[in-house]
Design a protein around this motif. Structure first.
Motif, PDB file in Angstrom:
ATOM      1  N   SER A  37      53.811 -66.321 -41.244  1.00 18.34           N
ATOM      2  CA  SER A  37      52.665 -65.751 -40.819  1.00 18.34           C
ATOM      3  C   SER A  37      52.795 -66.388 -39.255  1.00 18.34           C
ATOM      4  CB  SER A  37      51.540 -66.193 -41.808  1.00 18.34           C
ATOM      5  OG  SER A  37      51.734 -65.727 -42.788  1.00 18.34           O
ATOM      6  N   ASP A  38      51.627 -66.970 -38.729  1.00 17.09           N
ATOM      7  CA  ASP A  38      51.618 -67.483 -37.608  1.00 17.09           C
ATOM      8  C   ASP A  38      52.606 -68.653 -37.620  1.00 17.09           C
ATOM      9  OD1 ASP A  38      50.062 -66.009 -36.428  1.00 17.09           O
ATOM     10  OD2 ASP A  38      48.180 -67.172 -36.407  1.00 17.09           O
ATOM     11  N   TYR A  39      52.640 -69.384 -38.768  1.00 12.74           N
ATOM     12  CA  TYR A  39      53.421 -70.586 -39.036  1.00 12.74           C
ATOM     13  C   TYR A  39      54.362 -70.531 -40.613  1.00 12.74           C
ATOM     14  CZ  TYR A  39      50.697 -72.608 -35.351  1.00 12.74           C
ATOM     15  OH  TYR A  39      49.819 -72.611 -34.241  1.00 12.74           O
ATOM     16  N   VAL A  54      53.080 -80.087 -41.005  1.00 11.51           N
ATOM     17  CA  VAL A  54      54.164 -80.838 -40.454  1.00 11.51           C
ATOM     18  C   VAL A  54      55.562 -80.290 -40.421  1.00 11.51           C
ATOM     19  CG1 VAL A  54      52.956 -82.897 -40.704  1.00 11.51           C
ATOM     20  CG2 VAL A  54      54.295 -82.056 -42.300  1.00 11.51           C
ATOM     21  N   LEU A  55      55.831 -79.167 -41.458  1.00 13.48           N
ATOM     22  CA  LEU A  55      57.074 -78.642 -41.734  1.00 13.48           C
ATOM     23  C   LEU A  55      57.190 -77.819 -40.038  1.00 13.48           C
ATOM     24  CD1 LEU A  55      59.433 -77.378 -42.973  1.00 13.48           C
ATOM     25  CD2 LEU A  55      57.919 -75.517 -43.829  1.00 13.48           C
ATOM     26  N   ASP A  56      56.349 -77.091 -39.638  1.00 10.85           N
ATOM     27  CA  ASP A  56      56.499 -76.418 -38.364  1.00 10.85           C
ATOM     28  C   ASP A  56      56.800 -77.530 -37.140  1.00 10.85           C
ATOM     29  OD1 ASP A  56      55.503 -73.797 -39.287  1.00 10.85           O
ATOM     30  OD2 ASP A  56      53.665 -75.040 -39.746  1.00 10.85           O
ATOM     31  N   LEU A  57      56.140 -78.718 -37.164  1.00 11.39           N
ATOM     32  CA  LEU A  57      56.341 -79.661 -36.073  1.00 11.39           C
ATOM     33  C   LEU A  57      57.967 -80.080 -36.177  1.00 11.39           C
ATOM     34  CD1 LEU A  57      53.202 -81.675 -36.351  1.00 11.39           C
ATOM     35  CD2 LEU A  57      53.698 -80.167 -34.519  1.00 11.39           C
ATOM     36  N   GLU A  66      59.985 -67.371 -33.602  1.00 18.38           N
ATOM     37  CA  GLU A  66      58.605 -66.970 -33.112  1.00 18.38           C
ATOM     38  C   GLU A  66      57.682 -68.154 -33.407  1.00 18.38           C
ATOM     39  OE1 GLU A  66      56.751 -63.433 -34.175  1.00 18.38           O
ATOM     40  OE2 GLU A  66      58.568 -62.452 -34.012  1.00 18.38           O
ATOM     41  N   VAL A  67      57.792 -68.865 -34.623  1.00 17.94           N
ATOM     42  CA  VAL A  67      57.190 -70.019 -34.974  1.00 17.94           C
ATOM     43  C   VAL A  67      57.250 -71.058 -33.970  1.00 17.94           C
ATOM     44  CG1 VAL A  67      56.570 -71.893 -36.791  1.00 17.94           C
ATOM     45  CG2 VAL A  67      57.241 -69.418 -37.573  1.00 17.94           C
ATOM     46  N   VAL A  68      58.408 -71.466 -33.619  1.00 16.06           N
ATOM     47  CA  VAL A  68      58.700 -72.594 -32.827  1.00 16.06           C
ATOM     48  C   VAL A  68      58.188 -72.404 -31.433  1.00 16.06           C
ATOM     49  CG1 VAL A  68      60.576 -73.589 -33.947  1.00 16.06           C
ATOM     50  CG2 VAL A  68      60.970 -72.134 -32.168  1.00 16.06           C
TER      51      VAL A  68
END
Ligand SMILES: N[C@@H](CCC(=O)N[C@@H](CS)C(=O)NCC(=O)O)C(=O)O
Length: 217
Positions: free
Chosen positions: A153-155, A163-166, A190-192
């Motif tokens: 989605s956004d992330y 923390v997975l996105d980071l 897109e997420v990063v």
């Protein structure tokens, strides 16, 4: 209990997602800067703390040593559930969260132990060159395979930053770097980009992983 976390780390390294997490959590911490891949002295200094001579290595306010970036990130997020930096243990996204949090160090990060000094496994410069090329290809393949199996989605897991996105935002800046990453992992790209633009981390990124020059590779 007001002791800060002590993060043995280095700008641009795997300590950065840990530092970003502590920043988002508003927890006091200080960084002991040492890049163990850059010099023997730095590796020796880190080796005093972590037998693996690797960063990140964290000393908690209770004096406990934590190593292994994924474990540190999961621990911090779970310890501060109000911040929502990980799906709760009974949340629908929890299993995939754990899956990808382990995938990253097992499949991707481990390649860098070889890449950072190919002579660890290669007998001569020609073999080192092959290792450099093939590990870069393997990392790109791992990003592609992850991208094919997520539906962000956004992330990555939901509309909430975790923390997975980071972790992915930082690791995707390493070899083969962002331009390749954007091609092989368009959904994660897109997420990063969203994580790069996180307003609460603007000053942090500028200091620890600046967006300067040809930073995307
Ligand atoms: N499994 C460790 C890997 C840590 C790691 O490889 N850190 C790199 C810096 S990003 C390092 O310290 N490399 C030096 C070496 O392995 O000799 C983790 O997930 O934290």
């Amino acid at each position: 209990m007001n002791q800060p976390y002590v993060v043995h780390g280095a700008a641009g390294s795997g300590s950065v997602p840990v530092e970003a997490t502590l920043t988002l959590l508003g927890l006091p911490y200080r960084v002991v800067e040492n890049a163990p891949w850059a010099s023997r002295a730095a590796a020796d200094a880190v080796g005093q703390i972590n037998r693996q001579r690797q960063v990140p290595a964290v000393i908690t306010p209770d004096g406990e040593l934590l190593t292994e970036s994924a474990a540190i990130l999961i621990h911090l997020a779970d310890r501060h559930p109000q911040a929502g930096l990980a799906p709760a243990i009974d949340a629908a996204e929890r299993a995939q969260f754990l899956r990808w949090m382990i995938y990253l160090p097992a499949q991707v990060y481990s390649m860098f132990w070889v890449r950072d000094d190919p002579s660890r496994l290669a007998a001569d410069p020609a073999a080192e060159q092959v290792i450099s090329e093939r590990t870069a290809q393997r990392i790109a393949d791992c990003w592609r395979m992850m991208d094919e199996q997520v539906a962000p989605s956004d992330y990555i897991l939901s509309d909430a930053l975790s923390v997975l996105d980071l972790y992915v935002a930082v690791m995707s800046r390493w070899t083969p770097r962002r331009k390749v990453f954007y091609q092989v992992a368009p959904k994660l790209a897109e997420v990063v980009r969203r994580v790069d633009a996180e307003p609460r981390l603007a000053a942090f990124w500028a200091e620890r992983m600046p967006f300067e020059g040809a930073w995307e590779g």
